[in-house]
Motif scaffolding. Structure first.
Motif, PDB file in Angstrom:
ATOM      1  N   THR A  11      30.205  63.252  -6.070  1.00  0.00           N
ATOM      2  CA  THR A  11      30.445  64.816  -6.717  1.00  0.00           C
ATOM      3  C   THR A  11      30.007  64.789  -8.210  1.00  0.00           C
ATOM      4  O   THR A  11      29.288  65.697  -8.744  1.00  0.00           O
ATOM      5  CB  THR A  11      31.885  65.048  -6.580  1.00  0.00           C
ATOM      6  OG1 THR A  11      32.654  63.793  -7.080  1.00  0.00           O
ATOM      7  CG2 THR A  11      32.406  65.070  -5.161  1.00  0.00           C
ATOM      8  N   GLY A  12      30.243  63.602  -8.967  1.00  0.00           N
ATOM      9  CA  GLY A  12      30.073  63.553 -10.353  1.00  0.00           C
ATOM     10  C   GLY A  12      28.499  63.529 -10.396  1.00  0.00           C
ATOM     11  O   GLY A  12      28.064  64.141 -11.351  1.00  0.00           O
ATOM     12  N   ILE A  13      27.679  62.954  -9.562  1.00  0.00           N
ATOM     13  CA  ILE A  13      26.290  62.846  -9.682  1.00  0.00           C
ATOM     14  C   ILE A  13      25.486  64.348  -9.433  1.00  0.00           C
ATOM     15  O   ILE A  13      24.630  64.614 -10.095  1.00  0.00           O
ATOM     16  CB  ILE A  13      25.365  62.001  -8.858  1.00  0.00           C
ATOM     17  CG1 ILE A  13      25.693  60.619  -9.180  1.00  0.00           C
ATOM     18  CG2 ILE A  13      23.906  62.021  -8.704  1.00  0.00           C
ATOM     19  CD1 ILE A  13      25.228  60.047 -10.508  1.00  0.00           C
ATOM     20  N   HIS A  14      26.260  65.058  -8.665  1.00  0.00           N
ATOM     21  CA  HIS A  14      25.641  66.358  -8.124  1.00  0.00           C
ATOM     22  C   HIS A  14      25.924  67.124  -9.198  1.00  0.00           C
ATOM     23  O   HIS A  14      25.249  68.141  -9.794  1.00  0.00           O
ATOM     24  CB  HIS A  14      26.442  66.873  -6.684  1.00  0.00           C
ATOM     25  CG  HIS A  14      25.596  66.442  -5.844  1.00  0.00           C
ATOM     26  ND1 HIS A  14      24.392  67.144  -5.167  1.00  0.00           N
ATOM     27  CD2 HIS A  14      25.709  65.455  -4.657  1.00  0.00           C
ATOM     28  CE1 HIS A  14      23.841  66.591  -4.151  1.00  0.00           C
ATOM     29  NE2 HIS A  14      24.693  65.614  -3.837  1.00  0.00           N
ATOM     30  N   ALA A  15      27.236  67.113  -9.929  1.00  0.00           N
ATOM     31  CA  ALA A  15      27.610  68.030 -11.062  1.00  0.00           C
ATOM     32  C   ALA A  15      26.843  67.843 -12.097  1.00  0.00           C
ATOM     33  O   ALA A  15      26.365  68.752 -12.869  1.00  0.00           O
ATOM     34  CB  ALA A  15      29.021  67.789 -11.170  1.00  0.00           C
ATOM     35  N   ALA A  16      26.562  66.463 -12.530  1.00  0.00           N
ATOM     36  CA  ALA A  16      25.497  66.426 -13.541  1.00  0.00           C
ATOM     37  C   ALA A  16      24.234  66.856 -13.464  1.00  0.00           C
ATOM     38  O   ALA A  16      23.694  67.387 -14.662  1.00  0.00           O
ATOM     39  CB  ALA A  16      25.319  64.867 -13.654  1.00  0.00           C
ATOM     40  N   LEU A  17      23.685  66.795 -12.316  1.00  0.00           N
ATOM     41  CA  LEU A  17      22.221  67.514 -12.023  1.00  0.00           C
ATOM     42  C   LEU A  17      22.256  68.885 -12.227  1.00  0.00           C
ATOM     43  O   LEU A  17      21.442  69.401 -12.706  1.00  0.00           O
ATOM     44  CB  LEU A  17      22.001  67.029 -10.516  1.00  0.00           C
ATOM     45  CG  LEU A  17      20.476  67.306 -10.075  1.00  0.00           C
ATOM     46  CD1 LEU A  17      19.357  66.532 -11.185  1.00  0.00           C
ATOM     47  CD2 LEU A  17      20.263  66.965  -8.856  1.00  0.00           C
ATOM     48  N   GLU A  18      23.512  69.541 -11.517  1.00  0.00           N
ATOM     49  CA  GLU A  18      23.562  71.086 -11.644  1.00  0.00           C
ATOM     50  C   GLU A  18      23.630  71.562 -13.352  1.00  0.00           C
ATOM     51  O   GLU A  18      22.894  72.710 -13.544  1.00  0.00           O
ATOM     52  CB  GLU A  18      24.552  71.583 -10.915  1.00  0.00           C
ATOM     53  CG  GLU A  18      24.574  71.440  -9.453  1.00  0.00           C
ATOM     54  CD  GLU A  18      23.178  72.259  -8.802  1.00  0.00           C
ATOM     55  OE1 GLU A  18      22.945  73.106  -9.596  1.00  0.00           O
ATOM     56  OE2 GLU A  18      22.838  71.954  -7.747  1.00  0.00           O
ATOM     57  N   LEU A  19      24.713  70.632 -14.055  1.00  0.00           N
ATOM     58  CA  LEU A  19      24.637  70.993 -15.295  1.00  0.00           C
ATOM     59  C   LEU A  19      23.529  70.927 -16.173  1.00  0.00           C
ATOM     60  O   LEU A  19      23.083  71.881 -16.996  1.00  0.00           O
ATOM     61  CB  LEU A  19      26.109  70.677 -15.778  1.00  0.00           C
ATOM     62  CG  LEU A  19      27.503  70.998 -15.332  1.00  0.00           C
ATOM     63  CD1 LEU A  19      28.409  69.885 -15.566  1.00  0.00           C
ATOM     64  CD2 LEU A  19      27.803  72.089 -16.020  1.00  0.00           C
ATOM     65  N   ALA A  20      22.722  69.771 -15.825  1.00  0.00           N
ATOM     66  CA  ALA A  20      21.420  69.543 -16.622  1.00  0.00           C
ATOM     67  C   ALA A  20      20.577  70.629 -16.452  1.00  0.00           C
ATOM     68  O   ALA A  20      19.809  71.028 -17.256  1.00  0.00           O
ATOM     69  CB  ALA A  20      21.167  68.125 -16.382  1.00  0.00           C
ATOM     70  N   ALA A  21      20.264  70.830 -15.011  1.00  0.00           N
ATOM     71  CA  ALA A  21      19.614  71.988 -14.825  1.00  0.00           C
ATOM     72  C   ALA A  21      19.713  73.266 -15.325  1.00  0.00           C
ATOM     73  O   ALA A  21      18.691  74.002 -15.484  1.00  0.00           O
ATOM     74  CB  ALA A  21      19.318  72.109 -13.106  1.00  0.00           C
ATOM     75  N   GLN A  22      20.817  73.324 -16.014  1.00  0.00           N
ATOM     76  CA  GLN A  22      21.166  74.818 -16.430  1.00  0.00           C
ATOM     77  C   GLN A  22      21.126  74.862 -18.065  1.00  0.00           C
ATOM     78  O   GLN A  22      21.580  75.484 -18.662  1.00  0.00           O
ATOM     79  CB  GLN A  22      22.437  75.263 -16.026  1.00  0.00           C
ATOM     80  CG  GLN A  22      22.541  75.569 -14.770  1.00  0.00           C
ATOM     81  CD  GLN A  22      23.830  76.338 -14.381  1.00  0.00           C
ATOM     82  OE1 GLN A  22      24.653  76.663 -14.861  1.00  0.00           O
ATOM     83  NE2 GLN A  22      24.156  76.443 -12.972  1.00  0.00           N
ATOM     84  N   GLY A  23      20.749  73.440 -18.445  1.00  0.00           N
ATOM     85  CA  GLY A  23      20.302  73.369 -19.972  1.00  0.00           C
ATOM     86  C   GLY A  23      21.505  72.624 -20.886  1.00  0.00           C
ATOM     87  O   GLY A  23      21.281  72.487 -21.861  1.00  0.00           O
ATOM     88  N   HIS A  24      22.492  72.130 -19.971  1.00  0.00           N
ATOM     89  CA  HIS A  24      23.469  71.573 -20.835  1.00  0.00           C
ATOM     90  C   HIS A  24      23.298  70.202 -21.083  1.00  0.00           C
ATOM     91  O   HIS A  24      22.535  69.436 -20.420  1.00  0.00           O
ATOM     92  CB  HIS A  24      25.005  71.618 -20.068  1.00  0.00           C
ATOM     93  CG  HIS A  24      25.322  72.998 -19.667  1.00  0.00           C
ATOM     94  ND1 HIS A  24      25.675  74.118 -20.608  1.00  0.00           N
ATOM     95  CD2 HIS A  24      25.480  73.650 -18.385  1.00  0.00           C
ATOM     96  CE1 HIS A  24      25.876  75.041 -20.009  1.00  0.00           C
ATOM     97  NE2 HIS A  24      25.867  74.960 -18.847  1.00  0.00           N
ATOM     98  N   ALA A  25      23.909  69.692 -22.322  1.00  0.00           N
ATOM     99  CA  ALA A  25      23.772  68.205 -22.420  1.00  0.00           C
ATOM    100  C   ALA A  25      24.968  67.471 -21.729  1.00  0.00           C
ATOM    101  O   ALA A  25      26.146  67.822 -22.030  1.00  0.00           O
ATOM    102  CB  ALA A  25      23.822  68.179 -24.185  1.00  0.00           C
ATOM    103  N   VAL A  26      24.474  66.425 -20.931  1.00  0.00           N
ATOM    104  CA  VAL A  26      25.445  65.642 -19.947  1.00  0.00           C
ATOM    105  C   VAL A  26      25.593  64.288 -20.330  1.00  0.00           C
ATOM    106  O   VAL A  26      24.499  63.803 -20.548  1.00  0.00           O
ATOM    107  CB  VAL A  26      25.192  66.040 -18.538  1.00  0.00           C
ATOM    108  CG1 VAL A  26      26.230  65.497 -17.667  1.00  0.00           C
ATOM    109  CG2 VAL A  26      25.084  67.675 -18.383  1.00  0.00           C
ATOM    110  N   VAL A  27      26.803  64.030 -20.355  1.00  0.00           N
ATOM    111  CA  VAL A  27      26.958  62.483 -20.419  1.00  0.00           C
ATOM    112  C   VAL A  27      28.168  62.306 -19.169  1.00  0.00           C
ATOM    113  O   VAL A  27      29.012  62.869 -19.275  1.00  0.00           O
ATOM    114  CB  VAL A  27      27.487  61.943 -21.931  1.00  0.00           C
ATOM    115  CG1 VAL A  27      27.752  60.458 -21.572  1.00  0.00           C
ATOM    116  CG2 VAL A  27      26.921  62.354 -22.877  1.00  0.00           C
TER     117      VAL A  27
END
Length: 432
Positions: A11-27
């Motif tokens: 769940t975390g990996i998918h969320a990181a990918l989606e948020l980054a694809a929308q231009g967010h800076a993700v850690v």
């Protein structure tokens, strides 16, 4: 926006990918040394939208996760709560929509990112007797009303679909559900991690998040994680061990950083973060197990093992084809595994029933782990009730089925957009 994600499971990996694809800076903060190292390591990986929200309906009484519970056990109170949820047509439809969205998104990602991993498509839900088929008739009727693609197959047709099935085992028939797939979640997470890193996602492994402070800029306090136990599998038998370590330097001291949003995707029941958010009363820990083994390759018997995915309706056990291997999952419980329990023997028995002699027994990989589950069987999706802190938790045994769709929903919410789905049934405020 700067977004922190807690947990590097599926769940975390998918969320990181989606948020980054929308231009967010993700850690992403993960207490283990790699992705999918705990609950997602060797889970069953079945995604079947037709069964979302009704898993366990075929056994007539309790969900899969509650099998083996005594009548006096609190688990049966949970069973009653889940049964009420399953009878709610609106909630079942919402779950099915989320699962369908998730499966569709997974297909898009696989094509766009050219992902090559162990997986199989299609599902046969096997029914051993006519009496069991009658119990499941309401489920089939719900599929018909919802427009879910399904078809009844008699015993002969099932054996044509899966020619490796044991000809001597009683079989009344089964439902074929083409809109289903099973995936090697660990392998998928490793590939998605690489894709996320190309989009700028940073991963902080061996890092334990110790405290959350809500606010317009929620703060996250983290430090080095204590050395956690490894998944219950022999390293020499881990087919993915060749992938090597996937870690970045962990912090040597406790630090606090602020973000625009924090998304909690990974937790165990004892985690202090759940206490801070007031979630513990709504959740329980559920233990599950799988066995995975290479299929025998015999020229004289080319059909050893399953071609795709099957569910033994009576035993509530899943058999999935993953490349040249088979994975068997089921028999989850509220009680942690104990020495001498016969859980793995039960999985072996079901595999032997349907596909005798199909595996290489000296190379079996055993795994057991726990995941969070809510009392009504629904995930926690959306706002936590604390400013700036969001939840994508407690998917139970449907993490693989819901991860991609839940990630889209959470990316929309965090980005201030309409997720296109009524998340009221999944609100943390319902308290399980």
């Amino acid at each position: 926006m700067e977004v922190a994600i807690i947990g590097a499971g599926i769940t975390g990996i998918h969320a990181a990918l989606e948020l980054a694809a929308q231009g967010h800076a993700v850690v992403v903060f993960e207490r283990s040394g790699s992705v999918a190292s705990e609950s997602s390591f060797a889970q069953g990986g079945l995604s079947a939208p037709a069964l979302s929200g009704v898993w366990g309906a075929l056994c007539g009484s309790q969900p899969l996760a509650l099998q083996g519970s005594s009548l006096s056990h609190p688990a049966w109170r949970w069973a009653a709560r889940q049964a009420r949820t399953q009878r709610d047509d609106t909630i079942a439809a919402t779950l099915r929509t989320l699962a369908q969205q998730s499966l569709a998104r997974s297909t898009v990602l696989r094509r766009q990112l050219q992902l090559d991993h162990e997986r199989s498509e299609g599902l046969l839900l096997l029914v051993r007797s006519e009496a069991q088929a009658r119990k499941a008739q309401a489920l089939a009727e719900s599929w018909q009303q919802a427009g879910v693609s399904h078809a009844w197959r008699d015993a002969a047709q099932c054996r044509q679909h899966e020619p490796g099935l044991n000809p001597d085992i009683p079989l009344h028939g089964g439902w074929h559900l083409p809109e289903a797939e099973a995936t090697n979640g660990r392998e998928l997470c490793l590939l998605l991690k690489q894709a996320a890193q190309r989009l700028g996602v940073h991963f902080s492994f061996h890092t334990e998040v110790r405290q959350l402070q809500a606010g317009k800029r929620p703060a996250l306090t983290h430090g080095p994680a204590p050395q956690a136990g490894l998944p219950a599998v022999s390293p020499r038998q881990d087919a993915n061990s060749a992938a090597g370590p996937a870690t970045l330097p962990s912090p040597r001291e406790v630090q606090t950083h602020s973000f625009d949003a924090v998304l909690v995707c990974g937790a165990q029941l004892e985690d202090p973060l759940l206490h801070q958010l007031g979630l513990k009363p709504a959740l329980r820990q559920v233990w599950g197990r799988t066995l995975t083994a290479p299929l025998r390759q015999l020229e004289a018997f080319p059909d050893l093992g399953p071609r795709a995915n099957l569910i033994d309706d009576e035993q509530q056990v899943i058999l999935s084809r993953l490349g040249q291997r088979v994975r068997v999952s089921g028999g989850a419980s509220f009680q942690p595994p104990s020495r001498g329990d016969k859980g793995f023997e039960a999985l072996h028995a079901v595999l032997h029933d349907w596909f005798p002699g199909a595996i290489q027994p000296q190379q079996v990989q055993y795994w057991q782990g726990s995941r969070l589950m809510s009392a009504d069987g629904l995930p926690l999706l959306g706002a936590s009730g604390a400013d700036g802190i969001w939840l994508n938790l407690a998917h139970g045994g449907q993490g693989a089925a819901m991860a991609a769709g839940a990630a889209q929903v959470m990316a929309a919410l965090i980005g201030g957009r309409d997720p296109g789905l009524d998340l009221t049934p999944f609100a943390a405020a319902r308290r399980g």
